[in-house]
Design a protein around this motif. Structure first.
Motif, PDB file in Angstrom:
ATOM      1  N   ASN A  40      69.974  -7.038  21.477  1.00 42.64           N
ATOM      2  CA  ASN A  40      70.832  -7.001  20.302  1.00 42.64           C
ATOM      3  C   ASN A  40      70.369  -8.034  19.282  1.00 42.64           C
ATOM      4  OD1 ASN A  40      72.709  -4.938  20.810  1.00 42.64           O
ATOM      5  ND2 ASN A  40      73.783  -6.239  22.262  1.00 42.64           N
ATOM      6  N   GLY A  41      70.232  -7.598  18.049  1.00 40.43           N
ATOM      7  CA  GLY A  41      69.756  -8.481  16.996  1.00 40.43           C
ATOM      8  C   GLY A  41      68.258  -8.484  16.840  1.00 40.43           C
ATOM      9  N   GLN A  42      67.535  -7.741  17.659  1.00 38.71           N
ATOM     10  CA  GLN A  42      66.080  -7.706  17.556  1.00 38.71           C
ATOM     11  C   GLN A  42      65.657  -6.807  16.406  1.00 38.71           C
ATOM     12  OE1 GLN A  42      64.021  -6.789  21.191  1.00 38.71           O
ATOM     13  NE2 GLN A  42      62.205  -6.052  20.119  1.00 38.71           N
ATOM     14  N   VAL A  43      64.736  -7.300  15.587  1.00 39.82           N
ATOM     15  CA  VAL A  43      64.214  -6.522  14.472  1.00 39.82           C
ATOM     16  C   VAL A  43      63.246  -5.473  15.015  1.00 39.82           C
ATOM     17  CG1 VAL A  43      62.907  -6.579  12.326  1.00 39.82           C
ATOM     18  CG2 VAL A  43      64.483  -8.440  12.863  1.00 39.82           C
ATOM     19  N   LEU A  44      63.513  -4.211  14.709  1.00 42.58           N
ATOM     20  CA  LEU A  44      62.654  -3.131  15.175  1.00 42.58           C
ATOM     21  C   LEU A  44      61.548  -2.817  14.174  1.00 42.58           C
ATOM     22  CD1 LEU A  44      65.234  -0.692  16.789  1.00 42.58           C
ATOM     23  CD2 LEU A  44      63.902  -2.515  17.864  1.00 42.58           C
ATOM     24  N   MET A  45      61.878  -2.838  12.892  1.00 47.65           N
ATOM     25  CA  MET A  45      60.850  -2.629  11.878  1.00 47.65           C
ATOM     26  C   MET A  45      61.369  -3.097  10.527  1.00 47.65           C
ATOM     27  SD  MET A  45      60.855   1.486  11.317  1.00 47.65           S
ATOM     28  CE  MET A  45      62.354   2.401  11.010  1.00 47.65           C
ATOM     29  N   GLY A 179      72.602   2.842  17.392  1.00 48.38           N
ATOM     30  CA  GLY A 179      72.180   1.508  17.800  1.00 48.38           C
ATOM     31  C   GLY A 179      71.331   0.781  16.774  1.00 48.38           C
ATOM     32  N   LEU A 180      71.521   1.073  15.490  1.00 52.44           N
ATOM     33  CA  LEU A 180      70.768   0.395  14.431  1.00 52.44           C
ATOM     34  C   LEU A 180      71.712  -0.001  13.309  1.00 52.44           C
ATOM     35  CD1 LEU A 180      67.543   2.573  13.939  1.00 52.44           C
ATOM     36  CD2 LEU A 180      67.650   0.281  14.899  1.00 52.44           C
ATOM     37  N   ILE A 181      71.411  -1.125  12.668  1.00 52.90           N
ATOM     38  CA  ILE A 181      72.052  -1.492  11.410  1.00 52.90           C
ATOM     39  C   ILE A 181      70.976  -1.954  10.444  1.00 52.90           C
ATOM     40  CG2 ILE A 181      74.365  -2.025  12.256  1.00 52.90           C
ATOM     41  CD1 ILE A 181      73.589  -4.949  12.382  1.00 52.90           C
ATOM     42  N   LEU A 182      71.224  -1.767   9.153  1.00 54.21           N
ATOM     43  CA  LEU A 182      70.238  -2.050   8.122  1.00 54.21           C
ATOM     44  C   LEU A 182      70.736  -3.146   7.195  1.00 54.21           C
ATOM     45  CD1 LEU A 182      69.473   0.855   9.136  1.00 54.21           C
ATOM     46  CD2 LEU A 182      68.676   1.324   6.820  1.00 54.21           C
ATOM     47  N   GLY A 183      69.795  -3.908   6.663  1.00 55.12           N
ATOM     48  CA  GLY A 183      70.085  -4.909   5.651  1.00 55.12           C
ATOM     49  C   GLY A 183      68.892  -5.031   4.727  1.00 55.12           C
ATOM     50  N   ILE A 184      69.123  -5.510   3.529  1.00 56.27           N
ATOM     51  CA  ILE A 184      68.042  -5.637   2.558  1.00 56.27           C
ATOM     52  C   ILE A 184      67.959  -7.065   2.054  1.00 56.27           C
ATOM     53  CG2 ILE A 184      69.435  -5.002   0.532  1.00 56.27           C
ATOM     54  CD1 ILE A 184      66.893  -3.398  -0.394  1.00 56.27           C
ATOM     55  N   THR A 185      66.727  -7.557   1.899  1.00 52.15           N
ATOM     56  CA  THR A 185      66.470  -8.905   1.386  1.00 52.15           C
ATOM     57  C   THR A 185      65.359  -8.825   0.353  1.00 52.15           C
ATOM     58  OG1 THR A 185      64.790  -9.415   3.063  1.00 52.15           O
ATOM     59  CG2 THR A 185      67.086  -9.924   3.618  1.00 52.15           C
ATOM     60  N   ASP A 186      65.170  -9.929  -0.347  1.00 56.10           N
ATOM     61  CA  ASP A 186      64.014 -10.046  -1.234  1.00 56.10           C
ATOM     62  C   ASP A 186      63.245 -11.297  -0.850  1.00 56.10           C
ATOM     63  OD1 ASP A 186      64.465 -12.383  -3.452  1.00 56.10           O
ATOM     64  OD2 ASP A 186      66.378 -11.519  -2.850  1.00 56.10           O
ATOM     65  N   ALA A 187      61.955 -11.296  -1.102  1.00 60.00           N
ATOM     66  CA  ALA A 187      61.104 -12.433  -0.766  1.00 60.00           C
ATOM     67  C   ALA A 187      60.007 -12.544  -1.803  1.00 60.00           C
ATOM     68  CB  ALA A 187      60.507 -12.272   0.636  1.00 60.00           C
ATOM     69  N   LEU A 195      60.929  -6.371  -1.983  1.00 66.74           N
ATOM     70  CA  LEU A 195      62.151  -5.930  -1.321  1.00 66.74           C
ATOM     71  C   LEU A 195      61.827  -5.551   0.114  1.00 66.74           C
ATOM     72  CD1 LEU A 195      63.892  -3.689  -4.026  1.00 66.74           C
ATOM     73  CD2 LEU A 195      64.279  -6.101  -3.513  1.00 66.74           C
ATOM     74  N   GLN A 196      62.687  -5.963   1.033  1.00 70.53           N
ATOM     75  CA  GLN A 196      62.477  -5.679   2.454  1.00 70.53           C
ATOM     76  C   GLN A 196      63.730  -5.033   3.028  1.00 70.53           C
ATOM     77  OE1 GLN A 196      61.452  -9.926   3.173  1.00 70.53           O
ATOM     78  NE2 GLN A 196      59.755  -9.087   4.372  1.00 70.53           N
ATOM     79  N   LEU A 197      63.541  -3.888   3.674  1.00 74.25           N
ATOM     80  CA  LEU A 197      64.627  -3.175   4.335  1.00 74.25           C
ATOM     81  C   LEU A 197      64.463  -3.363   5.835  1.00 74.25           C
ATOM     82  CD1 LEU A 197      67.072  -1.307   3.742  1.00 74.25           C
ATOM     83  CD2 LEU A 197      65.539   0.639   4.132  1.00 74.25           C
ATOM     84  N   TRP A 198      65.422  -4.066   6.450  1.00 74.52           N
ATOM     85  CA  TRP A 198      65.333  -4.456   7.860  1.00 74.52           C
ATOM     86  C   TRP A 198      66.120  -3.485   8.726  1.00 74.52           C
ATOM     87  CZ3 TRP A 198      62.747  -9.129   9.208  1.00 74.52           C
ATOM     88  CH2 TRP A 198      62.347  -9.909   8.119  1.00 74.52           C
ATOM     89  N   PHE A 199      65.501  -3.062   9.839  1.00 67.41           N
ATOM     90  CA  PHE A 199      66.155  -2.225  10.847  1.00 67.41           C
ATOM     91  C   PHE A 199      66.337  -3.086  12.101  1.00 67.41           C
ATOM     92  CE2 PHE A 199      64.367   0.678   7.902  1.00 67.41           C
ATOM     93  CZ  PHE A 199      65.055   1.881   7.989  1.00 67.41           C
ATOM     94  N   VAL A 200      67.584  -3.354  12.446  1.00 65.64           N
ATOM     95  CA  VAL A 200      67.913  -4.264  13.543  1.00 65.64           C
ATOM     96  C   VAL A 200      68.666  -3.492  14.624  1.00 65.64           C
ATOM     97  CG1 VAL A 200      69.202  -6.341  14.196  1.00 65.64           C
ATOM     98  CG2 VAL A 200      67.976  -6.265  12.013  1.00 65.64           C
ATOM     99  N   HIS A 201      68.273  -3.723  15.881  1.00 68.44           N
ATOM    100  CA  HIS A 201      68.979  -3.083  16.995  1.00 68.44           C
ATOM    101  C   HIS A 201      70.400  -3.634  17.094  1.00 68.44           C
ATOM    102  CE1 HIS A 201      69.754  -1.186  20.802  1.00 68.44           C
ATOM    103  NE2 HIS A 201      70.067  -2.342  21.340  1.00 68.44           N
ATOM    104  N   PHE A 202      71.349  -2.731  17.329  1.00 69.14           N
ATOM    105  CA  PHE A 202      72.760  -3.120  17.295  1.00 69.14           C
ATOM    106  C   PHE A 202      73.564  -2.235  18.237  1.00 69.14           C
ATOM    107  CE2 PHE A 202      76.976  -2.524  15.358  1.00 69.14           C
ATOM    108  CZ  PHE A 202      77.418  -3.829  15.349  1.00 69.14           C
TER     109      PHE A 202
END
Length: 344
Positions: A40-45, A179-187, A195-202
């Motif tokens: 849980n909380g592991q970034v998949l891609m 089992g996934l949740i998404l979030g977006i960040t900028d760097a 822009l980065q779209l994160w796929f995290v196991h949930f």
């Protein structure tokens, strides 16, 4: 809206960025684990793209292939459209650029120079303004005020963003079932804003149960406080005012037109602003699901950027010192000041 709960592994999650091609870039932090069950909380891609004036987009084809390899069977047309509507519209991308780290750094530099010039010009009108000590004091004052402004902007970045985080709620409502949740960040990648779209196991079950029990307890003991907290979660919607057919017909009979009938007036519809509550009253399980969906985008954004506070008491994250999603919601949305959070 359906939803569930989040957690996180104790892995170090850094916002590493690669220069994106015109179609975007995909990172796969979990590929080395092969077929092991993700934590849980592991970034998949991570999908990356450059936020510029061109019509670039995330590499949806590659994303769909990776989702299939993770066993996520979701109709591609459905989530592609939701992502497009959530974060890829031109007005949303402009908003994200103006709230990006690159733009905030530029604003901080301009603010410092403008503030230093104004203070220095004012000090020169005084008798002591011609000494070199005055320049040092002016510089210190400008630095202090600029640092305060930067800290205020940074604190604001840690709160839920109705224009980005909440827009991902529709996507998370679909993916959370798988089992996934998404979030977006900028760097920043040099002079480029990425822009980065994160796929995290949930896995949401335990957080959903815990949050439902917490809402049930608040409904018994602090119902007014619960309602007050949930009333803060609202968005302003523009609605078209529908005229009353009876009154409109009566007005047309009593009043004669001032212009000839051949003239066609392009009347714009009358609109008004309405408050839409994101978490309406309902059973505790439904309210908990809605809260998990709404806050999942904000949680992922703070999780991957390392901005979540440390948790002193264990929640549902056995492998990490950060709070799980239900703890995060209780302290930020429901104003429940528990002892499991400590300062960073």
């Amino acid at each position: 809206a359906a939803c569930q709960r989040a957690q996180q592994s104790g892995r170090a999650l850094s916002g590493r960025v690669s220069r994106s091609s015109p179609r975007g870039h995909l990172a796969d932090p979990g590929s080395a684990k092969g077929k092991e069950k993700p934590l849980n909380g592991q970034v998949l891609m991570v999908l990356s793209m450059e936020n510029n004036c061109s019509a670039t987009s995330f590499d949806m084809e590659l994303c769909a292939e990776k989702l299939k390899s993770f066993g996520v069977q979701v109709a591609a047309d459905q989530w592609r459209r939701l992502i497009q509507d959530a974060v890829l519209k031109p007005e949303v991308r402009r908003y994200m650029f103006y709230n990006s780290r690159a733009f905030q750094i530029a604003i901080a530099v301009v603010f410092y120079m403008s503030l230093w010039t104004n203070i220095y010009s004012t000090v020169q009108l005084c008798s002591f303004g011609r000494y070199w000590e005055a320049s040092v004091l002016v510089t210190l004052a400008a630095v202090v005020v600029t640092v305060v402004v930067i800290l205020v902007m940074d604190r604001r970045q840690r709160k839920i963003n109705m224009n980005t985080d909440v827009r991902l709620a529709a996507v998370n409502e679909i993916f959370i079932k798988h089992g996934l949740i998404l979030g977006i960040t900028d760097a920043l990648d040099g002079p480029h804003n990425i822009l980065q779209l994160w796929f995290v196991h949930f896995s949401p079950e335990r957080c959903l149960q815990s949050l439902s029990a917490h809402i049930t307890d608040m409904q018994r003991t602090r119902e007014s406080g619960l309602r007050h907290s949930l009333d803060q979660l609202c968005v302003v919607m523009e609605a078209v005012v529908q005229p009353d057919p009876g009154r409109e017909e009566e007005a047309s009979c009593e009043e004669s037109p001032l212009l000839p009938s051949g003239v066609n007036l392009n009347k714009e519809p009358v609109t008004c602003n309405e408050l839409l509550h994101l978490v309406p009253e309902g059973p505790p399980e439904v309210m908990a699901q809605q809260l998990l969906v709404i806050f999942s985008g904000c949680y992922v954004r703070l999780l991957v950027t390392g901005q979540l506070p440390r948790a002193t008491a264990g929640g549902h994250l056995e492998h990490s010192s950060v709070p799980c999603l239900c703890q995060f919601i209780e302290i930020t949305a429901l104003n429940t000041h528990q002892s499991w959070f400590v300062g960073r």
